[in-house]
Design an enzyme around this catalytic site. Structure first.
Site: not given
Ligand code: MG
Ligand code: IMP
Length: 427
Positions: A22, A47, A304, A331, A333
């Site tokens: 975001k 972010h 992770p 994302k 890619d």
């Molecule tokens: Mg985050």
């Protein structure tokens, strides 16, 4: 893009379990608005932004701060750890970005996270049923708010008010014996916060209203994601705030009628940090590959992330609870780096087929095993280094976008294919 959006208020929310990207989408869209506002959550959010040579993670201050002409607002629905907020202001200043009261406006009514909220959060994680929280004190702070003895930012301005309210918290929470609660010390610390933050405090709803009256546009920056929503998410494995678009209205004090555009952000695959159901979670080797390609480690905690396949059944539910008008896919890619692409479209449990998300959750809660039904799309091959329209994307990803639009019944309006500013296009 801004021309395609109908209203003065654009809400950008997460469609999964947070970490959908975001921040970078808000950064891109904020070029076309006048102000960016946060309306819920706190520094559990992380972010990540990659702008030119600079990389940084923002936890509390809206991503609009990266563009010097934007006003940034933190609404009443946000919970604020003043040390984190002041630290973030300092960090931004080392990047040449000054947070002045003209640019950064904080609701007087936002609630304050105290050190004891963090201790309670961490002790619970250690002692009782594990949610896998970020241990930032988010839940305990919202608990005090709902219990009606929370402390708001405006309370930091008066030692008398602080004494009264802190004593009430100590009494209500029966924390008198806890060694880290020394009311006088807390008052001194909170007053120092108050002095520093006083110039930034205002009625943010009034600021937004005034902007709308002057024909300006405001972008509402959601944190976390639909499936972490306290009411509509995978309860109890959720955060303690409402993460859906309607919260933009409540968390800032503005009317719903301004919010015409609701953009739901989704990764082209799925991740989750913390405990709880994740029906399309990948095999250990698939997860490892996602993690390596997509750097899937928590921006706040470094944990992770659990990784798996795009889950359209869950996303369809997220579209509904948000009233989403468009999907932003990030994302893509990373997905292109996988040997084969899978997309979950529904679930089965025992002899029951074609289950939707709500049904699957009910059954999961009763102990049934939920198995996703996948559509397999094959491999995509590499993503070109620069893409401006869907036609330039690998065929498999175009097929996937067609499947998404058909299933969700909303358009994919924007696609990002790299972590840097500019590696996105509007479709
Ligand atoms: Mg985050
Ligand atoms: P809390 O918000 O710290 O109470 O954590 C509750 C749950 O929400 C945990 O599973 C966290 O990992 C998750 N969570 C909270 N904020 C975020 C976020 O910004 N991204 C991803 N997961 C989050």
């Amino acid at each position: 893009m801004a021309q395609k959006l109908a209203g003065p208020g654009i809400v950008v929310v997460g469609g999964q379990w947070g970490d959908e990207g975001k921040g970078r989408i808000v950064d891109s869209l904020s070029a076309d608005v006048d102000a960016v506002a946060r309306f819920h959550g706190g520094n559990n959010a992380g972010h990540s932004l990659h702008i030119g040579e600079q990389s940084l993670v923002l936890h509390l201050i809206p991503c609009g701060i990266m563009r010097p002409d934007k006003i940034c607002l933190i609404g009443n629905g946000v919970v604020i750890d003043p040390d984190v907020l002041l630290g973030e202001m300092d960090k931004l200043s080392t990047h040449g970005i000054r947070c002045t009261p003209e640019r950064l406006k904080i609701s007087r009514n936002a609630h304050v996270i105290f050190p004891f909220h963090k201790s309670i959060d961490a002790s619970r994680e250690a002692l009782s049923s594990k949610i896998g929280t970020t241990k930032r004190g988010i839940g305990p702070c919202y608990e005090d708010k709902i219990a009606r003895f929370g402390i708001m930012i405006k309370d930091l301005l008066s030692a008398n008010v602080l004494r009264k309210k802190l004593s009430a918290i100590v009494k209500n929470r029966a924390l008198l014996s806890s060694p880290d609660i020394v009311v006088d010390d807390l008052i001194a610390r909170a007053r120092a916060w108050g002095d520093k933050l006083a110039p930034f405090l205002c009625d943010v709803g009034d600021v937004v209203d005034e902007l709308f009256r002057r024909g300006k546009r405001v972008l509402f920056e959601g944190a976390q994601g639909a499936l972490l929503d306290i009411d509509h998410g995978t309860y109890p494995f959720v955060t303690s705030s409402n993460c859906v678009a309607a919260q933009a209205s409540i968390g800032l004090g503005i009317g719903m009628s301004h919010l015409k555009d609701v953009l739901l952000v989704s990764k082209a695959y799925c991740t989750r940090v913390g405990e709880g159901p994740f029906f399309s979670e990948g095999t250990p080797s698939e997860q490892e590959r996602f993690r390596a390609l997509g750097n899937e480690f928590g921006a706040t905690t470094g944990r992770p992330r659990r990784c798996g396949w795009l889950d359209l059944a869950a996303l369809k539910y997220a579209v509904r609870i948000n009233g989403a008008t468009g999907l932003v896919l990030t994302k893509i890619d990373i997905l292109c780096g996988m040997d084969t692409i899978k997309v979950a479209t529904s679930y089965s449990s025992g002899k029951h087929r074609n289950l939707g998300f709500v049904d699957a959750m009910e059954r999961w809660t009763c102990g049934e095993t939920i198995v996703p039904e996948y559509e397999t799309l094959g491999s995509a091959g590499p993503m070109p280094s620069s893409v401006n329209k869907i036609d330039e994307m690998p065929t498999t990803t175009r097929d996937m976008i067609a499947l998404i639009e058909k299933t969700l019944e909303i358009p994919v309006v924007m696609i990002s294919y790299g972590k840097h500013r500019g590696q996105e296009f509007y479709s």
